[in-house]
Every structure is written in structure tokens, then in C-alpha cells.
Design a protein around this motif. Structure first.
Motif, short mmCIF file in Angstrom:
data_model
loop_
_atom_site.label_atom_id
_atom_site.label_comp_id
_atom_site.label_asym_id
_atom_site.label_seq_id
_atom_site.Cartn_x
_atom_site.Cartn_y
_atom_site.Cartn_z
N GLN A 143 0.84 -1.19 0.00
CA GLN A 143 0.00 0.00 0.00
C GLN A 143 0.88 1.24 0.00
O GLN A 143 1.97 1.26 0.58
CB GLN A 143 -0.89 0.01 1.24
CG GLN A 143 -1.98 1.07 1.23
CD GLN A 143 -2.87 0.96 2.46
OE1 GLN A 143 -2.41 1.14 3.57
NE2 GLN A 143 -4.16 0.65 2.24
N GLN A 144 0.40 2.31 -0.64
CA GLN A 144 1.14 3.56 -0.66
C GLN A 144 0.93 4.33 0.65
O GLN A 144 -0.19 4.45 1.13
CB GLN A 144 0.72 4.42 -1.85
CG GLN A 144 1.22 3.88 -3.20
CD GLN A 144 1.00 4.87 -4.32
OE1 GLN A 144 0.02 5.60 -4.35
NE2 GLN A 144 1.93 4.91 -5.26
N ARG A 145 2.03 4.81 1.21
CA ARG A 145 1.99 5.58 2.44
C ARG A 145 2.81 6.86 2.27
O ARG A 145 3.61 6.98 1.35
CB ARG A 145 2.55 4.76 3.62
CG ARG A 145 1.78 3.48 3.93
CD ARG A 145 0.45 3.76 4.59
NE ARG A 145 -0.32 2.55 4.83
CZ ARG A 145 -0.35 1.88 5.97
NH1 ARG A 145 0.37 2.32 6.99
NH2 ARG A 145 -1.08 0.80 6.11
N VAL B 18 13.33 2.29 12.42
CA VAL B 18 12.77 1.43 13.47
C VAL B 18 11.83 2.24 14.36
O VAL B 18 10.74 1.80 14.70
CB VAL B 18 13.89 0.79 14.32
CG1 VAL B 18 13.29 0.00 15.48
CG2 VAL B 18 14.77 -0.11 13.46
N ILE B 19 12.25 3.48 14.70
CA ILE B 19 11.47 4.34 15.58
C ILE B 19 11.03 5.59 14.81
O ILE B 19 11.84 6.24 14.15
CB ILE B 19 12.27 4.80 16.81
CG1 ILE B 19 12.94 3.61 17.50
CG2 ILE B 19 11.38 5.58 17.78
CD1 ILE B 19 11.99 2.64 18.11
N GLY B 20 9.75 5.92 14.90
CA GLY B 20 9.24 7.11 14.25
C GLY B 20 7.73 7.08 14.18
O GLY B 20 7.10 6.07 14.55
N PRO B 21 7.10 8.15 13.73
CA PRO B 21 5.64 8.15 13.57
C PRO B 21 5.21 7.09 12.56
O PRO B 21 5.90 6.88 11.56
CB PRO B 21 5.35 9.56 13.03
CG PRO B 21 6.55 10.38 13.40
CD PRO B 21 7.70 9.44 13.37
N ARG B 22 4.11 6.44 12.81
CA ARG B 22 3.63 5.43 11.88
C ARG B 22 3.17 6.10 10.59
O ARG B 22 2.49 7.12 10.62
CB ARG B 22 2.47 4.64 12.49
CG ARG B 22 2.90 3.66 13.54
CD ARG B 22 3.78 2.55 12.99
NE ARG B 22 3.07 1.69 12.05
CZ ARG B 22 3.67 0.77 11.29
NH1 ARG B 22 4.98 0.65 11.31
NH2 ARG B 22 2.96 0.02 10.49
N PRO B 23 3.53 5.53 9.43
CA PRO B 23 3.12 6.12 8.15
C PRO B 23 1.64 5.87 7.88
O PRO B 23 1.13 4.78 8.12
CB PRO B 23 4.00 5.38 7.14
CG PRO B 23 4.28 4.05 7.77
CD PRO B 23 4.37 4.32 9.25
N GLU B 24 0.96 6.90 7.41
CA GLU B 24 -0.47 6.80 7.13
C GLU B 24 -0.73 6.74 5.63
O GLU B 24 0.13 7.09 4.81
CB GLU B 24 -1.22 8.00 7.73
CG GLU B 24 -1.16 8.10 9.24
CD GLU B 24 -2.00 7.03 9.94
OE1 GLU B 24 -2.67 6.24 9.23
OE2 GLU B 24 -1.98 6.99 11.18
N GLN B 25 -1.95 6.32 5.29
CA GLN B 25 -2.35 6.25 3.89
C GLN B 25 -2.49 7.66 3.29
O GLN B 25 -2.79 8.62 4.01
CB GLN B 25 -3.68 5.51 3.77
CG GLN B 25 -3.63 4.10 4.32
CD GLN B 25 -4.99 3.44 4.34
OE1 GLN B 25 -5.69 3.42 3.32
NE2 GLN B 25 -5.39 2.90 5.48
#
Length: 435
Positions: free
Chosen positions: A289-291, A352-359
Motif C-alpha cells: 500500500q502507498q503511504r 525502526v522508531i518514528g511516527p507510523r506512516p499513514e495512507q
């Protein structure tokens, strides 16, 4: 007030921990050498471990384990100690590695010593937390012009277990008459328009009263950033854009190392997980999926498919979502669904650590509804992150809360903070606290 705090920290925290270090060493020697050691061998152990303990104390200081504020939360206390002891173990290994001709051969002895030290220090910290520090309730006085701190009163009340109690909203006259060391005073941003009031609050410092701007207190209390108060000036003052060069280099090396390790686990477990996915639902094994990633660049994320096959682009995923398959539920709880993201780590799309990527579509929607939402993209997205540990975002309000945690991480990102997040993530994995 400062001398009192230092005395409490020294006699209740620093000195006992140092004593526990030596007690752990004494216990380890008696466990590891049941027949006993010669006096010369004991002295050799105490000598070299004394050198190591100097660095261990520095590590404890770095992880704020001598700070009373750390004792407000059980989780902070526990995970800071875990992170510190991991670092201490590495320090001890490094010390003995560069001393190859020593008679000491610590190896498993060192592991036992670290384990005993961890248990003793943890027990002592819990005793301090439960028997002493939990009884210290700091009174909080709110000063505002138009009850703009009402939100903060609600948060303090909701998190009363952290040791604060709102005594009420007070006037300028009451402010000036507060007795010495009477607690905490929280004030709003717009004081510059009233010089006499500013001087009154400024003079409270001489009475040993703690003073906080409401944003700073919110940040300290909840470890997140209060979004309604943000403006461009805040970002200019608080966010270092590409400024932490050494941290970035270390982080990139760590990402590649972890990416390679996860890749090996991915290769080994792929046949078993692939069969499980195929037997329980129809569709592809790998979900793509594209993020939105660093600098709002679009990239393709790879995961094991955990939902029924179909086009669910730009749709929120809820807890216990009906689209999640039986195998998918297990994969999500165990986080095994994220193993294919080793590809993203090795490609440099993710950290490894960071904000989760959204759609893509969800990001465009949130950018329109939440001020400064795009600022979370000034760092690489991560496999895990500070926000992910604290909130599961499935709607607009939860996404606002998630952004508060993301901005807190971006502001304070460091090697030590990353170690804390890793420790908490590992704990969640071991206790199967999934999504």
C-alpha cells in the motif's frame, strides 16, 4: 527547596543504588563461587567493578533514575531502568573486552550480576515509589484570565495518580500571598500585557514555588504536545530540522542493522506464515500500500496481509476490525505482520522508531482538519513509535492525540528516548499487547 530535593535524591536514591551495586556483586560472587574466593581475588573483583560502577552511575543519571520526577510513573521507572541496565551491560562487556589479560572471566558471571542488580534496584525503586513518593501530593494553583486553563485542570484530575492535585483557580492577590513552598503555580501565555502580574509571578520563585507555563506543564505531565497552542514560532523554537547529525547517523546505522536481522527472521518464518495466511483466507500473502513518508514523499509499504482481500484504501482500521482474519489477528497481536517492512528499512523508506506512516488519502484529510499535521513528516516513519505505544488512532480525535505524541517524540528524539521506546515495544510484544 533545591537543597531539600538534592538531599532526598542523595539519601533515598543515589546512595542506596550505589550500595545495591556492591551488594549485587557480593551476592554474585557467593552464588558463582560457592567454595569462596581468596582475598586477593575479591579485591580484584571490587577494584574493576568499582571502575565500571562509575560509568553505571553516569548511565543512571542519563536515564533520569536519580530524578524524583521519574518516580511518578511505574512505566517510566521500569523502562528507564531496563534501558539503563542494557547500556550498563554493554559498558561492562566493553570494559572487560579491552582488558583481555585480566584474571576475571565475567561472561555469565556478568550476566548474573546485572540480573541481580536489576532486581534489587527495581525492588528498592518500587518501595520508594509506593511507600514514600506516592504519598507526596503537590498542590497545583491555576492562574488564568478567562478560564483558558480549564482543559489542564481536567487532565490533572484525570491523571491524579501522578501526584498533583488542583487546589483551584486563584486571583492575582491570592497569588502574591501564597506561602513559601506551597506547591506549583501554572500560568497562561499572555502575561506580557500585565507587567505587575509578571513581576508577582516572577517573585514567587524566591519562595520556592514551582512555576510552569501551561504548555510546559501539560508536556511534562502527559509527555505529549498541546496542539491548540501551536504556531509557527513554536516549531522554530523547538524543532531542529535536520539538526541532529550524529543522532541521524547512529539511527541510520541502527536501522540497517535491525533491517538485516528482521530480514533473516522474515526469510526463516515466511513459509509458515504464508501457509497460515493462504489456509485461512483468499488473497495475496504480502499486502502492499502507498503511504506518506519523510518530507511527504510517497512510498510503498510491505506487510503480511491481515484482512480479507479487497480495496480498503484510505479507510480507518478499527480495533477488532471485522475485516481482520483469524490468522491476521494473531499476526497483528504478535507484530509478525510487520516483518516484510524489513524491505522498507533496508531501502531507507522507514526507520525502526518514528511516527507510523499513514495512507495518502487519510493524510490529506487530516492535513485539512488538524493544524500542522504535515510536520510529523519531517522525520522518517517508523515500525514503532511513541504515539503507537500510547494511542490507537481510528478517527479524527484520536489522530489529534496521536499527533501530540508524535510531536513530543520529534522534539525530544534521542538515543535514550529511542531505547525507552524499544524497551516498551519489546514489553508489549512479550505480553502480546497487540493492535
Amino acid at each position: 527547596m533545591l537543597n531539600y530535593k538534592r538531599a532526598v535524591s542523595f539519601w533515598l536514591i543515589i546512595l542506596p543504588i550505589l550500595i545495591l551495586f556492591y551488594l549485587s556483586l557480593w551476592l554474585t560472587m557467593h552464588i558463582w563461587y560457592p567454595k569462596g574466593l581468596s582475598l586477593a581475588a575479591q579485591k580484584l573483583h571490587y577494584l574493576h567493578f568499582s571502575i565500571i560502577y562509575v560509568f553505571w552511575m553516569i548511565t543512571f543519571f542519563s536515564f533520569r533514575l536519580f530524578d524524583r520526577e521519574t518516580f511518578r510513573r511505574y512505566t517510566t521507572l521500569f523502562f528507564n531502568l531496563v534501558s539503563a541496565m542494557v547500556v550498563n551491560l554493554l559498558i561492562a562487556i566493553g570494559y572487560f573486552y579491552f582488558q583481555p589479560h585480566l584474571i576475571l572471566t565475567p561472561r555469565r558471571f556478568l550476566l548474573v550480576d546485572v540480573g541481580i542488580t536489576f532486581i534489587l534496584v527495581l525492588v528498592w525503586n518500587l518501595i520508594l515509589k509506593i511507600a514514600i513518593f506516592s504519598r507526596f501530593i503537590q498542590p497545583v494553583y491555576l492562574f488564568s484570565f478567562n478560564e483558558e486553563l480549564k482543559y489542564l485542570e481536567e487532565e490533572i484530575t484525570k491523571h491524579s495518580y501522578l501526584g498533583f492535585r488542583v487546589m483551584g483557580h486563584i486571583s492575582e492577590k491570592e497569588l502574591a500571598n501564597l506561602p513559601a513552598r506551597s506547591g506549583v503555580v501554572i500560568f497562561p501565555d499572555n502575561l506580557h500585557s500585565n507587567k505587575s502580574l509578571t513581576e508577582t509571578i516572577f517573585n514567587l520563585r524566591k519562595k520556592g514555588i514551582q512555576l510552569f507555563n501551561h504548555n510546559d506543564f501539560y508536556e511534562s505531565l502527559l509527555r505529549r504536545i498541546y496542539i491548540p497552542s501551536l504556531d509557527e514560532i513554536w516549531f522554530l523554537r523547538n524543532i531542529a530540522y535536520r539538526g541532529k547529525i550524529f543522532f541521524t547517523i547512529v539511527k541510520n546505522i541502527f536501522d540497517l542493522l535491525i533491517g538485516f536481522i528482521i530480514f533473516l527472521v522474515f526469510l526463516i518464518t515466511f513459509p509458515f506464515i504464508a501457509v497460515g495466511i493462504k489456509l485461512t483466507s483468499k488473497g495475496p500473502i504480502i499486502f502492499k500500500q502507498q503511504r506518506i513518508g519523510l518530507d511527504e514523499q510517497i512510498f510503498t509499504i510491505y506487510k503480511y496481509r491481515t484482512m480479507v482481500s479487497g480495496d480498503f484504501s484510505n479507510q480507518w482500521t478499527q480495533k477488532n476490525d471485522a475485516r481482520i482474519t483469524a490468522m491476521g489477528k494473531f499476526l497483528r497481536i504478535s507484530r509478525l505482520d510487520e516483518l516484510p517492512q524489513c524491505i522498507n528499512l533496508l531501502r531507507g523508506n522507514m526507520s525502526v522508531i518514528g511516527p507510523r506512516p499513514e495512507q495518502v488519502g487519510i493524510v490529506n484529510q487530516l492535513k485539512a482538519d488538524i493544524p500542522f499535521y504535515e510536520e510529523r513528516h519531517i522525520v522518517k516513519p517508523g515500525l514503532t513509535g511513541w504515539a503507537q505505544l500510547n494511542v490507537y488512532a481510528g478517527n479524527l480525535e484520536e489522530s489529534k492525540l496521536k499527533l501530540e505524541y508524535d510531536l513530543y517524540y520529534i522534539k525530544y528524539q534521542s538515543i535514550l528516548f529511542d531505547l525507552e521506546i524499544i524497551a516498551k515495544t519489546v514489553f508489549n510484544l512479550l505480553t502480546l499487547r497487540g493492535r
